[in-house]
Every structure is written in structure tokens, then in C-alpha cells.
Design a protein around this motif. Structure first.
Motif, PDB file in Angstrom:
ATOM      1  N   ASN A  42      -0.481   7.531   7.337  1.00  0.00           N
ATOM      2  CA  ASN A  42      -0.323   8.464   6.429  1.00  0.00           C
ATOM      3  C   ASN A  42       1.032   8.827   6.152  1.00  0.00           C
ATOM      4  O   ASN A  42       1.920   8.432   6.924  1.00  0.00           O
ATOM      5  CB  ASN A  42      -1.376   9.706   6.787  1.00  0.00           C
ATOM      6  CG  ASN A  42      -2.792   9.666   6.381  1.00  0.00           C
ATOM      7  OD1 ASN A  42      -3.522  10.314   7.127  1.00  0.00           O
ATOM      8  ND2 ASN A  42      -3.260   9.156   5.440  1.00  0.00           N
TER       9      ASN A  42
ATOM     10  N   LEU B 230      -1.719  13.836  -1.330  1.00  0.00           N
ATOM     11  CA  LEU B 230      -0.986  12.656  -1.343  1.00  0.00           C
ATOM     12  C   LEU B 230      -1.761  11.604  -0.166  1.00  0.00           C
ATOM     13  O   LEU B 230      -1.533  10.452  -0.250  1.00  0.00           O
ATOM     14  CB  LEU B 230       0.578  12.591  -0.878  1.00  0.00           C
ATOM     15  CG  LEU B 230       1.438  13.449  -2.016  1.00  0.00           C
ATOM     16  CD1 LEU B 230       2.825  13.279  -1.706  1.00  0.00           C
ATOM     17  CD2 LEU B 230       1.116  12.554  -3.350  1.00  0.00           C
ATOM     18  N   ASN B 231      -2.139  12.178   0.754  1.00  0.00           N
ATOM     19  CA  ASN B 231      -2.809  11.641   1.900  1.00  0.00           C
ATOM     20  C   ASN B 231      -4.485  11.502   1.840  1.00  0.00           C
ATOM     21  O   ASN B 231      -5.027  12.581   1.187  1.00  0.00           O
ATOM     22  CB  ASN B 231      -2.533  12.271   3.237  1.00  0.00           C
ATOM     23  CG  ASN B 231      -1.093  11.978   3.763  1.00  0.00           C
ATOM     24  OD1 ASN B 231      -0.714  10.859   3.732  1.00  0.00           O
ATOM     25  ND2 ASN B 231      -0.340  12.915   4.183  1.00  0.00           N
TER      26      ASN B 231
ATOM     27  N   HIS C 187      -5.147   4.137   3.789  1.00  0.00           N
ATOM     28  CA  HIS C 187      -3.615   3.889   3.882  1.00  0.00           C
ATOM     29  C   HIS C 187      -2.724   4.412   2.672  1.00  0.00           C
ATOM     30  O   HIS C 187      -2.999   4.300   1.820  1.00  0.00           O
ATOM     31  CB  HIS C 187      -2.946   2.266   3.903  1.00  0.00           C
ATOM     32  CG  HIS C 187      -3.383   1.746   5.180  1.00  0.00           C
ATOM     33  ND1 HIS C 187      -2.655   2.081   6.267  1.00  0.00           N
ATOM     34  CD2 HIS C 187      -4.026   0.443   5.331  1.00  0.00           C
ATOM     35  CE1 HIS C 187      -2.960   1.351   7.154  1.00  0.00           C
ATOM     36  NE2 HIS C 187      -3.636   0.176   6.910  1.00  0.00           N
ATOM     37  N   GLU C 188      -1.527   5.326   3.256  1.00  0.00           N
ATOM     38  CA  GLU C 188      -0.408   5.534   2.274  1.00  0.00           C
ATOM     39  C   GLU C 188       0.799   5.309   3.021  1.00  0.00           C
ATOM     40  O   GLU C 188       1.007   5.463   4.101  1.00  0.00           O
ATOM     41  CB  GLU C 188      -0.508   7.163   1.887  1.00  0.00           C
ATOM     42  CG  GLU C 188      -1.489   7.628   0.890  1.00  0.00           C
ATOM     43  CD  GLU C 188      -2.976   7.852   1.884  1.00  0.00           C
ATOM     44  OE1 GLU C 188      -3.928   7.782   0.875  1.00  0.00           O
ATOM     45  OE2 GLU C 188      -2.818   8.122   2.905  1.00  0.00           O
ATOM     46  N   SER C 189       1.734   4.828   1.975  1.00  0.00           N
ATOM     47  CA  SER C 189       3.045   4.549   2.546  1.00  0.00           C
ATOM     48  C   SER C 189       4.031   4.590   1.567  1.00  0.00           C
ATOM     49  O   SER C 189       3.932   4.512   0.215  1.00  0.00           O
ATOM     50  CB  SER C 189       3.012   3.291   3.164  1.00  0.00           C
ATOM     51  OG  SER C 189       2.925   2.204   2.208  1.00  0.00           O
TER      52      SER C 189
ATOM     53  N   PHE D  54       4.154   6.214  -4.772  1.00  0.00           N
ATOM     54  CA  PHE D  54       4.069   5.742  -3.439  1.00  0.00           C
ATOM     55  C   PHE D  54       2.924   4.675  -3.371  1.00  0.00           C
ATOM     56  O   PHE D  54       2.132   4.229  -4.164  1.00  0.00           O
ATOM     57  CB  PHE D  54       3.317   7.026  -2.686  1.00  0.00           C
ATOM     58  CG  PHE D  54       2.083   7.681  -2.970  1.00  0.00           C
ATOM     59  CD1 PHE D  54       0.749   7.322  -2.347  1.00  0.00           C
ATOM     60  CD2 PHE D  54       2.152   8.696  -3.970  1.00  0.00           C
ATOM     61  CE1 PHE D  54      -0.401   7.863  -2.734  1.00  0.00           C
ATOM     62  CE2 PHE D  54       0.867   9.037  -4.584  1.00  0.00           C
ATOM     63  CZ  PHE D  54      -0.216   8.679  -3.657  1.00  0.00           C
ATOM     64  N   THR D  55       2.573   4.108  -2.239  1.00  0.00           N
ATOM     65  CA  THR D  55       1.902   3.059  -2.178  1.00  0.00           C
ATOM     66  C   THR D  55       0.594   3.534  -1.511  1.00  0.00           C
ATOM     67  O   THR D  55       0.364   4.364  -0.377  1.00  0.00           O
ATOM     68  CB  THR D  55       2.520   1.791  -1.293  1.00  0.00           C
ATOM     69  OG1 THR D  55       3.645   1.474  -1.878  1.00  0.00           O
ATOM     70  CG2 THR D  55       1.618   0.721  -1.208  1.00  0.00           C
ATOM     71  N   ARG D  56      -0.700   3.181  -1.972  1.00  0.00           N
ATOM     72  CA  ARG D  56      -1.950   3.506  -1.114  1.00  0.00           C
ATOM     73  C   ARG D  56      -3.001   2.417  -1.388  1.00  0.00           C
ATOM     74  O   ARG D  56      -2.888   1.329  -2.413  1.00  0.00           O
ATOM     75  CB  ARG D  56      -2.420   4.781  -1.849  1.00  0.00           C
ATOM     76  CG  ARG D  56      -3.860   5.094  -1.434  1.00  0.00           C
ATOM     77  CD  ARG D  56      -4.369   6.189  -2.298  1.00  0.00           C
ATOM     78  NE  ARG D  56      -3.895   7.517  -2.002  1.00  0.00           N
ATOM     79  CZ  ARG D  56      -4.161   8.715  -2.702  1.00  0.00           C
ATOM     80  NH1 ARG D  56      -5.002   8.541  -3.465  1.00  0.00           N
ATOM     81  NH2 ARG D  56      -3.701   9.774  -2.295  1.00  0.00           N
TER      82      ARG D  56
ATOM     83  N   TYR E  30       0.791   4.456  -6.672  1.00  0.00           N
ATOM     84  CA  TYR E  30       0.074   5.632  -7.321  1.00  0.00           C
ATOM     85  C   TYR E  30       1.156   6.573  -7.687  1.00  0.00           C
ATOM     86  O   TYR E  30       2.432   6.473  -7.154  1.00  0.00           O
ATOM     87  CB  TYR E  30      -0.899   6.239  -6.287  1.00  0.00           C
ATOM     88  CG  TYR E  30      -1.951   5.599  -6.302  1.00  0.00           C
ATOM     89  CD1 TYR E  30      -3.214   6.002  -6.734  1.00  0.00           C
ATOM     90  CD2 TYR E  30      -2.043   4.529  -5.428  1.00  0.00           C
ATOM     91  CE1 TYR E  30      -4.576   5.483  -6.800  1.00  0.00           C
ATOM     92  CE2 TYR E  30      -3.309   3.843  -5.418  1.00  0.00           C
ATOM     93  CZ  TYR E  30      -4.452   4.544  -6.028  1.00  0.00           C
ATOM     94  OH  TYR E  30      -5.487   3.625  -5.742  1.00  0.00           O
TER      95      TYR E  30
END
Length: 641
Positions: A195, A213-214, A218-220, A233-235, A256
Motif C-alpha cells: 500500500n 488510493l489504497n 497492490h498499490e505503488s 499510481f500503479t495498482r 490509475y
């Protein structure tokens, strides 16, 4: 190793590995190899090999284990065993074996391996990169020693990576504990899903971002716009509370976008460039925020993942993604881009010659968008493991990068750094254009810069002081051409220094029309300082005949011109000897001209020996060879026109 963030290594539920259920020494070594515990793996593999067991896979891992630790003697040994079994191998094994052989002095054998590679993999871009960077380890060493590096102070025993600095806060992804009641873990890595977290710059207090956002997946790698109204961001492909999957039941990753409304992040949506059939990840904004850079394995990708860019339209929509091309992308993996206002792009790659795993590189973005002058950042940042997600403030030269190198707290850690010496070599090529005879400056001279392929790089006119300036690349070879009316065009080649500074190349031009009168030396029109003879002899040499042909042509064009030919020596011999030798040479010159059609009545001449020295170098006076050369001269004095 951060398998879950490297684009094509996505969430594949069928790959569940229990690290505690190894059944044999081979399996144990494989686990250590996959964890990049190279030294331990070597010991186990070698014990098995000593018992006569042979395996292509084992020899690959043995060779790699030595190679990634820069033990090229050991690498050459085991790659040799591998090639003795088969030559039906991936391109990188040819590269590594050849480099190992070269590093141990086996040049001929190394060249043979590369010849085999060239014949089998002619289209592989890494072939070109290898040929252009044969001594890449020396270059990496040269680029090292430029940083002070320390643990960022925000790491956990889990994976922490992928930073972005915004409003004096550092944002990053972490797999640290995601909650006491619902601790979802990735089936491949055995770690919690990542996260987004944040901390104040220079603080060790970390806070999880508690907003839209979380998610539970996965988020990064977030990147915020300067006005703080948009974040990319990446998810995981996460739709309506569930993971989206492709036809192979693989959950891919997407970029995203979210917008800030009433101090809350909302409108979280995938970008139009995303797809359920390929991954997009690790967004980076250009300094003007009109272009989004990212990594993807979309159709048209050269390797495992390529770097792309896409225009951000004024209405927030996106253009058509554009592959950055073979000037940067390889058949390997390029990922984690970061672009600065100095037209530099930093990225991680395993397709270029490096220290092992992912290394961080930097390239220059040309005016045409082509990436050039790609360099490894050196052994401060890079290691035999994976090094990636490099960001830097171009002003303070401070930044962050992520790595799973030895000595960290978790499987991936975040490091902060200060760059103490610029990698970018800045060189200026300058000079003054003058008249070769009078040294008068020549403003308005057209000066053209060519690269080593004789392609025009730039053209300028010399300014009022006769000066020109070109920005050039360090270590490159150029040609400079100077052109001006009434002067003979001249072109000079120069190799630029490999360190930051200035290279001076002043050019003196000869007049294309030489105006002479009685008493002038005709030889000066052609730069003839001396008619050369064999030592202690008076016969005309080939190079002397070439100069005399110039004099002959002028005499033929000017039938009333008469010359007095004078030969001079330096003082290093007896007075009598020098007088006789110079006289013979003057007469030989006259005889050559007469033999080639000049009437003898137009020619006079004699030798003056050492009687008309032009400097101090008389008998017993210490002089340099250059000073003696000034006295050894031939003159063609015009006596009539």
C-alpha cells in the motif's frame, strides 16, 4: 527480489512457493540462487558438480553466481562447462561467457564466442550495446564514487520501494503489516500486499495513507502533479472491489488516476491507455506535465517490458502511447522511468551491460525525442542485486532509490543519497578563426561541426572577435570545418576530453589568392618552408618534388616572373660543409625546374649555408630542434614580374 513490481511478474496464483520444503541440495541451491544468495549457492552447486553430476541449468547458475560477483575466472570455468554441453543458449550467456573470457585474458576465445553470437542473434539490440560497451566494467568503475548513501530511515522488515517527493513529503509503497484482522498476503512472495505510505522528508515517522488510493491489493509508485490536484499510481487490475483477470486468469497491473476534491482523493479510474490484456506501470511526469512516461509490455514491446510515453491533452485525455524506441529499450526489461528538467531520463534495466539484476541508468533526451548517451550510474547506486526507482532533485542533487542489495532491513529497501559529483560530462568546444599569415581575426567565418560519421551537428558564424563555440559530448571525436571567402577551406579533427571542461581548437586559414610582389618569398604562398633532401645529399625527394610542382605551376602561369632560389642550413656542422651542401641543394632545385621546362634565364640561386640564421642558434649556442629547424629553410625570392 521484488517479483511483484517488475511488470511481467504479476500476481499469478498458481505460483505458490514454500521456502521451507526444499528436498535436495539442488533445490536448496536453487532457492539460494533465486534469493540472490550467490556465494552459498556456489558452494552447494560445486559439491554436486564435483561428484560428476552435470546439468545445463546448474552450470548456468554456477556461471551466473560467479559472474554476478565479478569473479570472472570462476564464471569462465562454469560457462565453459555449459557451452561444452550445448550452444543452444539464450543471448545473454554468449555475452557473459565472452566478457568472462576477456576479463581472464582469453581474448581470442572470447572473440570466437562473440562471432558465434553475431551469427545466431544478428537482430538482438544487446549485440550492438555490447560492441559499443566492450569495457563496460571500466566505465562503471569510472562512474562510481560520486554519492554519499544512507538508509532512508523509513524501511521495515518487509518490502519498501518506489519513492516520490511532493510538498516536503516522501511517498512510497510498503508491504508492512496491513492490519491485525485481515492480513492479506501475496501467494508468490509470502508478503503482504503493498500500500501507499508517507513520511515527512528527513523524518522516520511513517503513516499509511488512509483514503481511496489504497485497497486490499497492490498499490505503488505514485506521482503527484505540482498543483496537488491529480495523482497517478500503479495498482492491480482492481474493478468494483474485485481483481480483474485476463484470459489466462492472470491479474495484471494498471496505471490509475485520482483527483483531489474537498481535500479527498476521489474519481479513481484506470487510464485510457490501460488494458486487461497487458500491464502498464510506474508513471512519471515530464517537467511540464504534458507527457506521462511509463513501463509496459503492451503489443510492440521489444523485451519483457519497454518504456513508453503518452501525451496528456489539455482536457485530461491521453494521446496514443509511443514506444521510446530501440535507442533505450532492449530485449530485456526497462522500467521505473524518471524524467528531469535537464532532459535526462533515469530508468532501471537488465538489458544493458551492468553489475547484475536491474541497474539504474541515465540517458539524454534529444530534441527529436531520441534517447542517447546512456550510462550506468556506477557501483554506488548499482549492485549485483536489483537497483531501481531512482529519483533526484536536479537542484539539490538529493534523491532516493530502491534496492534489495545486501545489508538492508527487508526484501527491498529505500535509500537516500546526495550526488557529490555530476555524472554528466559538460564540454565546450571553442576557438578563434584567424589568417594563417597575419594572425588577423576573421569574424563572419562559417564554422560547421560534424560528428565522426561526418553528419552536420551544428553551424555558426564566428563573432566579432573571430570566436566560435559548440556544446559537445565528452570523449567524442568531431570534425570542425572553417569556410570564408578568399580563404582556403580547412577541416580539423578533434577528440574531446572525457571530463567536464573546455576544449580549444583555433583554426588558421590560408588565403586562397596569394598576392606577391618583387622581394616576396613565393614559397610562403604554399607554406613551403623547406625543400627536403636526403641526409647529406642533394637529390630531389618525392615530397620535395610535390612542392616544386607548385612553384613550377606559378612560373608557367607567370612567364615574366624570375626567382632567386636560396638554400639555408643550421649551424650544426662546419661552416665550409654547410655552405657547400646548401649550394648543391639550391643548384639541384634550379636543375629540377629547368628540366621541367623553365628557362634557365629566369632562375638564379645559391647556398648560404649558416650565414643568414634567423635566430640565436650560432655555433656552440644551446638550441632546441625546433629552433634549429627555423634556420633550415628554402626561399623562392621573386626578382622580377
Amino acid at each position: 527480489m521484488k517479483n511483484y513490481i517488475l511488470l511481467c511478474l504479476t500476481v499469478i496464483s498458481v505460483f505458490s512457493i514454500d521456502s521451507y520444503s526444499q528436498q535436495s541440495k539442488i533445490n536448496s541451491a536453487d532457492k539460494k540462487y533465486d534469493d540472490y544468495a550467490y556465494i552459498n549457492a556456489i558452494k552447494i552447486y560445486e559439491r554436486v558438480a564435483e561428484k560428476g553430476y552435470k546439468s545445463e541449468d546448474m552450470f548456468k547458475k554456477l556461471g551466473n553466481s560467479y559472474y554476478f560477483n565479478s569473479n570472472f575466472e570462476g564464471a569462465a570455468k562454469w560457462y565453459g562447462e555449459l557451452f561444452a554441453m550445448t550452444t543452444n543458449l539464450e543471448p545473454e550467456y554468449y555475452h557473459r561467457y565472452s566478457q568472462s573470457l576477456k576479463s581472464t585474458g582469453q581474448i581470442e576465445k572470447a572473440n570466437k564466442i562473440m562471432e558465434e553470437f553475431n551469427s545466431k542473434y544478428k537482430e538482438d539490440n544487446r549485440n550492438r550495446l555490447y560492441e559499443e560497451n566492450v569495457n563496460y566494467l571500466d566505465k562503471i568503475k569510472e562512474n562510481s564514487g560520486r554519492y554519499t548513501i544512507e538508509n532512508a530511515g523509513i524501511n521495515s522488515k518487509y518490502s519498501d520501494y518506489g519513492t516520490f517527493v511532493h510538498n516536503n513529503k516522501v511517498y512510497f509503497a510498503s508491504a508492512r503489516d496491513t492490519g491485525n484482522f485481515s492480513q492479506r498476503k501475496h501467494k508468490w512472495t509470502g508478503e503482504h500486499f503493498t500500500n501507499l505510505y508517507q513520511a515527512d522528508v528527513d523524518s522516520v515517522k511513517v503513516m499509511k495513507i488512509k483514503n481511496a488510493l489504497n485497497t486490499k491489493f497492490h498499490e505503488s509508485t505514485p506521482v503527484f502533479t505540482k498543483d496537488n490536484k491529480t495523482v497517478y499510481f500503479t495498482r492491480n487490475n482492481y474493478v468494483t472491489g474485485k481483481k480483474g483477470k485476463d484470459a489466462n486468469k492472470t491479474t495484471l497491473i494498471k496505471i490509475y488516476k485520482a483527483t483531489l476534491e474537498n481535500n479527498k482523493w476521489t474519481n479513481v479510474t484506470p487510464l485510457s491507455i490501460d488494458s486487461d490484456n497487458y500491464s502498464t506501470a510506474h508513471p512519471a511526469l515530464s517537467p511540464d506535465e504534458k507527457t506521462l512516461y511509463f513501463a509496459s509490455d503492451m503489443p510492440g514491446t521489444s523485451g519483457q517490458s519497454d518504456l513508453y510515453k503518452v501525451a496528456i491533452n489539455d482536457n485530461g485525455d491521453f494521446g496514443i502511447p509511443e514506444n521510446l524506441g530501440k535507442s533505450i529499450n532492449t530485449e530485456g526489461k526497462e522500467t521505473f522511468p524518471f524524467v528531469t528538467n535537464e532532459n535526462e531520463i533515469y530508468f532501471a534495466s537488465d538489458g544493458y551491460p551492468g553489475l547484475g539484476g536491474l541497474d539504474v541508468f541515465v540517458g539524454e533526451i534529444g530534441k527529436d525525442g531520441v534517447i542517447n548517451n546512456i550510462q550506468n550510474l556506477g557501483a554506488d547506486i548499482n549492485s549485483p542485486k536489483d537497483d531501481f526507482a531512482y529519483i533526484i532533485d536536479p537542484v539539490s542533487r538529493k534523491g532516493y532509490f530502491s534496492s534489495n542489495k545486501d545489508g538492508g532491513q527487508g526484501s527491498d529497501d529505500i535509500y537516500k543519497f546526495l550526488e557529490t559529483k555530476r555524472l554528466k560530462c559538460i564540454q565546450e568546444l571553442n576557438g578563434v578563426i584567424t589568417d594563417a599569415e597575419t594572425m588577423e581575426i576573421l569574424p563572419g567565418t562559417k564554422v560547421t561541426l560534424f560528428n565522426n560519421q561526418m553528419e552536420i551537428k551544428d553551424t555558426v558564424l564566428a563573432d566579432a572577435s573571430g570566436s566560435y563555440i559548440f556544446p559537445v559530448e565528452c570523449g567524442k571525436t568531431y570534425s570542425v570545418r572553417a569556410e570564408k571567402t578568399d580563404y582556403t577551406t580547412r577541416e580539423v579533427t578533434v577528440t574531446i576530453e572525457k571530463s567536464t571542461g573546455k576544449t580549444n581548437l583555433s583554426i588558421a586559414l590560408d588565403k586562397s589568392t596569394c598576392k606577391v610582389t618583387v622581394g616576396d618569398d613565393l614559397g610562403k604562398c604554399f607554406g613551403i618552408k623547406m625543400i627536403y633532401f636526403d641526409l647529406d645529399k642533394s637529390n630531389i625527394r618525392t615530397e620535395a618534388a610535390l612542392d616544386l610542382e607548385k612553384i613550377l605551376a606559378v612560373l608557367n602561369d607567370n612567364p615574366t616572373m624570375k626567382l632567386d632560389i636560396r638554400s639555408h642550413t643550421d649551424s650544426r656542422a662546419t661552416f665550409k660543409y654547410n655552405e657547400a651542401l646548401s649550394d648543391r641543394r639550391a643548384k639541384s632545385t634550379i636543375e629540377w625546374l629547368i628540366k621541367n621546362g623553365v628557362n634557365k634565364n629566369r632562375l638564379t640561386g645559391r647556398g648560404y649555408g649558416e650565414t643568414e640564421l634567423v635566430n640565436k642558434c650560432a655555433d656552440d649556442v644551446p638550441c632546441t630542434e625546433a629552433e634549429h629547424q627555423e634556420n633550415r629553410r628554402s626561399e623562392f625570392i621573386i626578382t622580377a614580374l
